[in-house]
Design a protein around this motif. Structure first.
Motif, mmCIF file in Angstrom:
data_model
loop_
_atom_site.group_PDB
_atom_site.id
_atom_site.type_symbol
_atom_site.label_atom_id
_atom_site.label_comp_id
_atom_site.label_asym_id
_atom_site.label_seq_id
_atom_site.Cartn_x
_atom_site.Cartn_y
_atom_site.Cartn_z
ATOM 1 N N PRO A 1 0.820 -1.225 0.000
ATOM 2 C CA PRO A 1 0.000 0.000 0.000
ATOM 3 C C PRO A 1 0.850 1.269 0.000
ATOM 4 C CG PRO A 1 -0.867 -1.586 1.577
ATOM 5 C CD PRO A 1 0.453 -2.116 1.124
ATOM 6 N N ARG A 2 1.990 1.224 0.691
ATOM 7 C CA ARG A 2 2.878 2.393 0.737
ATOM 8 C C ARG A 2 3.364 2.734 -0.674
ATOM 9 N NH1 ARG A 2 6.951 0.395 3.749
ATOM 10 N NH2 ARG A 2 5.777 0.812 5.673
ATOM 11 N N GLN A 3 3.783 1.711 -1.428
ATOM 12 C CA GLN A 3 4.266 1.955 -2.791
ATOM 13 C C GLN A 3 3.141 2.459 -3.698
ATOM 14 O OE1 GLN A 3 5.982 -1.903 -3.614
ATOM 15 N NE2 GLN A 3 8.049 -1.182 -3.159
ATOM 16 N N ILE A 4 1.947 1.915 -3.492
ATOM 17 C CA ILE A 4 0.800 2.376 -4.276
ATOM 18 C C ILE A 4 0.500 3.840 -3.962
ATOM 19 C CG2 ILE A 4 -1.721 2.165 -4.495
ATOM 20 C CD1 ILE A 4 -1.368 -0.864 -4.328
ATOM 21 N N ALA A 5 0.549 4.204 -2.690
ATOM 22 C CA ALA A 5 0.279 5.589 -2.287
ATOM 23 C C ALA A 5 1.324 6.539 -2.882
ATOM 24 C CB ALA A 5 0.257 5.694 -0.766
ATOM 25 N N MET A 6 2.591 6.114 -2.865
ATOM 26 C CA MET A 6 3.644 6.938 -3.460
ATOM 27 C C MET A 6 3.399 7.113 -4.962
ATOM 28 S SD MET A 6 7.121 5.525 -1.636
ATOM 29 C CE MET A 6 7.458 5.783 0.102
ATOM 30 N N TYR A 7 3.027 6.010 -5.611
ATOM 31 C CA TYR A 7 2.730 6.051 -7.050
ATOM 32 C C TYR A 7 1.606 7.052 -7.331
ATOM 33 C CZ TYR A 7 0.553 4.578 -11.443
ATOM 34 O OH TYR A 7 -0.028 4.558 -12.700
ATOM 35 N N CYS B 1 0.602 9.567 -5.463
ATOM 36 C CA CYS B 1 1.058 10.937 -5.194
ATOM 37 C C CYS B 1 1.802 11.508 -6.391
ATOM 38 C CB CYS B 1 1.952 10.971 -3.953
ATOM 39 S SG CYS B 1 1.074 10.746 -2.399
ATOM 40 N N ARG B 2 2.609 10.674 -6.999
ATOM 41 C CA ARG B 2 3.367 11.096 -8.181
ATOM 42 C C ARG B 2 2.433 11.345 -9.363
ATOM 43 N NH1 ARG B 2 7.690 13.697 -10.216
ATOM 44 N NH2 ARG B 2 8.751 12.603 -11.890
ATOM 45 N N GLU B 3 1.375 10.512 -9.497
ATOM 46 C CA GLU B 3 0.444 10.601 -10.622
ATOM 47 C C GLU B 3 -0.540 11.763 -10.470
ATOM 48 O OE1 GLU B 3 -0.664 8.231 -13.516
ATOM 49 O OE2 GLU B 3 1.512 8.411 -13.466
ATOM 50 N N LEU B 4 -1.028 11.978 -9.262
ATOM 51 C CA LEU B 4 -2.171 12.867 -9.071
ATOM 52 C C LEU B 4 -1.837 14.234 -8.486
ATOM 53 C CD1 LEU B 4 -4.790 10.303 -7.680
ATOM 54 C CD2 LEU B 4 -4.311 10.931 -10.057
ATOM 55 N N THR B 5 -0.603 14.419 -8.049
ATOM 56 C CA THR B 5 -0.238 15.730 -7.514
ATOM 57 C C THR B 5 1.012 16.234 -8.228
ATOM 58 O OG1 THR B 5 1.356 15.063 -5.784
ATOM 59 C CG2 THR B 5 -1.005 14.874 -5.252
ATOM 60 N N ASP B 6 1.317 17.492 -7.977
ATOM 61 C CA ASP B 6 2.519 18.080 -8.570
ATOM 62 C C ASP B 6 3.698 18.078 -7.601
ATOM 63 O OD1 ASP B 6 1.228 18.711 -11.010
ATOM 64 O OD2 ASP B 6 0.302 20.451 -10.073
ATOM 65 N N SER B 7 3.586 17.324 -6.524
ATOM 66 C CA SER B 7 4.655 17.267 -5.531
ATOM 67 C C SER B 7 5.907 16.613 -6.112
ATOM 68 C CB SER B 7 4.186 16.474 -4.301
ATOM 69 O OG SER B 7 3.081 17.091 -3.694
ATOM 70 N N SER B 8 7.058 17.124 -5.740
ATOM 71 C CA SER B 8 8.321 16.563 -6.205
ATOM 72 C C SER B 8 8.599 15.243 -5.491
ATOM 73 C CB SER B 8 9.461 17.544 -5.930
ATOM 74 O OG SER B 8 9.619 17.726 -4.527
ATOM 75 N N LEU B 9 9.545 14.475 -6.007
ATOM 76 C CA LEU B 9 9.910 13.206 -5.374
ATOM 77 C C LEU B 9 10.379 13.400 -3.924
ATOM 78 C CD1 LEU B 9 11.743 11.429 -8.341
ATOM 79 C CD2 LEU B 9 9.439 10.990 -7.499
ATOM 80 N N PRO B 10 11.273 14.375 -3.657
ATOM 81 C CA PRO B 10 11.685 14.581 -2.249
ATOM 82 C C PRO B 10 10.500 14.963 -1.361
ATOM 83 C CG PRO B 10 13.224 15.649 -3.747
ATOM 84 C CD PRO B 10 12.050 15.229 -4.569
ATOM 85 N N LYS B 11 9.578 15.801 -1.892
ATOM 86 C CA LYS B 11 8.426 16.222 -1.094
ATOM 87 C C LYS B 11 7.526 15.035 -0.767
ATOM 88 C CE LYS B 11 6.124 19.596 0.826
ATOM 89 N NZ LYS B 11 6.731 20.379 1.920
ATOM 90 N N ILE B 12 7.327 14.146 -1.752
ATOM 91 C CA ILE B 12 6.525 12.935 -1.513
ATOM 92 C C ILE B 12 7.195 12.080 -0.447
ATOM 93 C CG2 ILE B 12 5.651 10.794 -2.538
ATOM 94 C CD1 ILE B 12 5.403 12.337 -5.191
ATOM 95 N N VAL C 1 11.025 6.783 -3.454
ATOM 96 C CA VAL C 1 9.757 7.148 -4.100
ATOM 97 C C VAL C 1 9.799 6.784 -5.582
ATOM 98 C CG1 VAL C 1 8.155 9.021 -4.635
ATOM 99 C CG2 VAL C 1 9.419 9.028 -2.457
ATOM 100 N N LEU C 2 10.933 7.090 -6.223
ATOM 101 C CA LEU C 2 11.069 6.783 -7.651
ATOM 102 C C LEU C 2 10.995 5.279 -7.887
ATOM 103 C CD1 LEU C 2 11.598 7.770 -10.523
ATOM 104 C CD2 LEU C 2 14.065 7.641 -10.041
ATOM 105 N N HIS C 3 11.624 4.506 -7.015
ATOM 106 C CA HIS C 3 11.576 3.047 -7.145
ATOM 107 C C HIS C 3 10.133 2.547 -7.018
ATOM 108 C CE1 HIS C 3 12.439 -1.208 -6.606
ATOM 109 N NE2 HIS C 3 11.739 -1.173 -5.472
ATOM 110 N N ALA C 4 9.405 3.091 -6.046
ATOM 111 C CA ALA C 4 8.003 2.684 -5.850
ATOM 112 C C ALA C 4 7.169 3.019 -7.076
ATOM 113 C CB ALA C 4 7.427 3.372 -4.612
ATOM 114 N N TYR C 5 7.370 4.215 -7.618
ATOM 115 C CA TYR C 5 6.608 4.648 -8.790
ATOM 116 C C TYR C 5 6.885 3.743 -9.995
ATOM 117 C CZ TYR C 5 4.921 7.502 -12.648
ATOM 118 O OH TYR C 5 4.266 7.936 -13.772
ATOM 119 N N GLU C 6 8.151 3.471 -10.236
ATOM 120 C CA GLU C 6 8.513 2.630 -11.385
ATOM 121 C C GLU C 6 8.043 1.192 -11.200
ATOM 122 O OE1 GLU C 6 12.718 3.223 -11.650
ATOM 123 O OE2 GLU C 6 12.522 5.037 -12.899
#
Length: 460
Positions: free
Chosen positions: A400-406, A408-419, A431-436
């Protein structure tokens, strides 16, 4: 004195037009026109189309270019008139048959004639390809190039307004252009259902009408049926579509179906239908990323022959940033700005765009944040916020944590460090690993893809 437009002259006119408009505009608005005749005494040259929207756009937006191109070829000024003719009248012009003969043919062929006309704006040339739809686009193009050879059936799914209908129309256009002898039918599932009901409810001619209905749908080479979810819970409609599907499949005819959900999630459909929909290719279309949204908007700007300057670029960036999940809404926002600027004679600027789109921008800014995403994901997987922010590595927390990070990256304009900060101060590489990882998994894991689609809907 009236005379028929010479085919060679029409080709020369088209060539002249092509030099003065974009390739997309040329193929969309001019190529489909039918040349009719020239009235020398009135200095009028006539063309025809059965598409009212095409006529309106061409006459309002391109008439000057059209008439100058005609003058360049004929060496004389003519007023261009495009007649709005019915499909039967167009066929009369093309074949040279008399109206009576056309009428007789239609009566014999079929009494169900409610299929939609393919939209000239929906073709492969103006479909913007991005990460969100590249697989669906590749499948659709392969089908168009080799109907019923490479992929059959094909099932396209995704939320409303993401391009499913565009791809289906594009398939139809491509096949008709390159294989004109093939019979292509595009309908919505609602039309299929209403025509079946119409046939069954006629007590006097039920058998005749039912046979006519079956002939219409089972004698085509390509069936494109949109929004199949609307036949859920319709027993007789599902029964008829089941037999139609089987007949076409056994005859090696191409079937393309679209829906707002993966076949496995169409729980109102019989299992035998859901399983058939997954026999070959199931391709999803996701919301476009920022770069694709910009490309879509720039394409629309180009099609409307608007000069591209810094103000236009800033407006495009604003819309692309704020309207994220629906291409129709994205294009509608731009169209509203352009139409308002013309009506009120205002220059298109970011300030004017914000005033014009105040309601849309206010809605898009509401309540989509990393915090709201975390809450939605935790509720879905029945875990606590503290668990998703912790360092716990058990799958029940890490997934679930990786899904939430994904998300956040998809639906907001927050940067990777901010996420990363929102998830217990994690590094941006995590965060980048989770997204990919999630991006890769949803391409092959339909269950996960559906979970994320539902989560997005809940968050939005």
């Amino acid at each position: 004195m009236k005379k028929k437009i010479d085919d060679n002259k029409w080709r020369d006119i088209l060539s002249e037009i092509r030099n003065n408009v974009t390739e997309i505009s040329y193929k969309t608005w001019f190529v489909p026109l039918i040349p009719l005749e020239i009235d020398e005494s009135a200095a009028v040259i006539y063309f025809a189309s059965s598409n009212e929207f095409l006529i309106e756009v061409t006459m309002n937006r391109y008439i000057s270019i059209f008439e100058k191109s005609v003058e360049a070829i004929y060496g004389k000024k003519y007023r261009v008139v495009i007649k709005n003719l019915s499909e039967k009248e167009i066929e009369t012009v093309k074949t040279g048959d008399s109206p009576e003969k056309i009428k007789q043919k239609s009566a014999v062929e079929n009494e169900f004639k409610e299929e939609y006309i393919l939209n000239p704006r929906y073709n492969f040339d103006n479909f913007i390809v991005g990460k969100n739809n590249n697989y669906a686009h590749a499948v659709a193009l392969a089908v168009a190039e080799s109907p019923a050879v490479v992929y059959n059936p094909v099932f396209l799914y995704g939320n409303s307004g993401l391009g499913k209908t565009h791809l289906m129309h594009a398939i139809g256009h491509y096949i008709l252009k390159n294989n004109p002898s093939l019979k292509v039918l595009y309908v919505s599932s609602e039309t299929f259902m209403s025509e079946l009901i119409q046939a069954l409810r006629d007590p006097k001619n039920s058998i005749t009408k039912t046979n006519s209905f079956k002939k219409k749908y089972r004698s085509v080479d390509v069936l494109l049926i949109d929004d199949i979810q609307f036949i859920e819970n319709g027993d007789s409609t599902q029964e008829e579509f089941f037999h139609t599907f089987n007949t076409l499949y056994e005859l090696k005819k191409q079937i393309v179906i679209s829906s707002d959900r993966h076949p496995s999630k169409l729980t109102g459909l019989e299992e035998r239908l859901r399983s058939r929909f997954q026999w070959n290719i199931v391709a999803d279309i996701k919301p476009p990323d920022y770069e694709t949204r910009v490309a879509i908007l720039m394409h629309n700007v180009e099609c409307q022959n608007i000069e591209i300057d810094d103000d236009i670029m800033e407006v495009v960036a604003l819309i692309a940033e704020k309207v994220k999940f629906n291409i129709r809404e994205l294009e509608s926002a731009l169209t509203r700005i352009i139409s308002f600027s013309k009506i009120f004679n205002k220059k298109i600027t970011v300030k004017y765009a914000r005033e014009t789109l105040n309601d849309i921008l206010a809605t898009s800014d509401f309540n989509i944040s990393c915090e709201s995403i975390k809450k939605t994901v935790c509720k879905k997987y029945n875990i606590k916020i503290a668990d998703i922010e912790s360092g716990k590595r058990k799958r029940e927390f890490s997934h679930p944590r990786q899904i939430a990070m994904y998300l956040c990256r998809e639906l907001t304009d927050s940067s990777l460090p901010k996420i990363g900060e929102y998830f217990g101060g994690r590094d941006h590489t995590t965060v980048l690993h989770a997204y990919e990882k999630i991006s890769s998994e949803i391409k092959t894991n339909d269950t996960l893809a559906e979970e994320i689609r539902i989560l997005k809907e809940d968050i939005q």
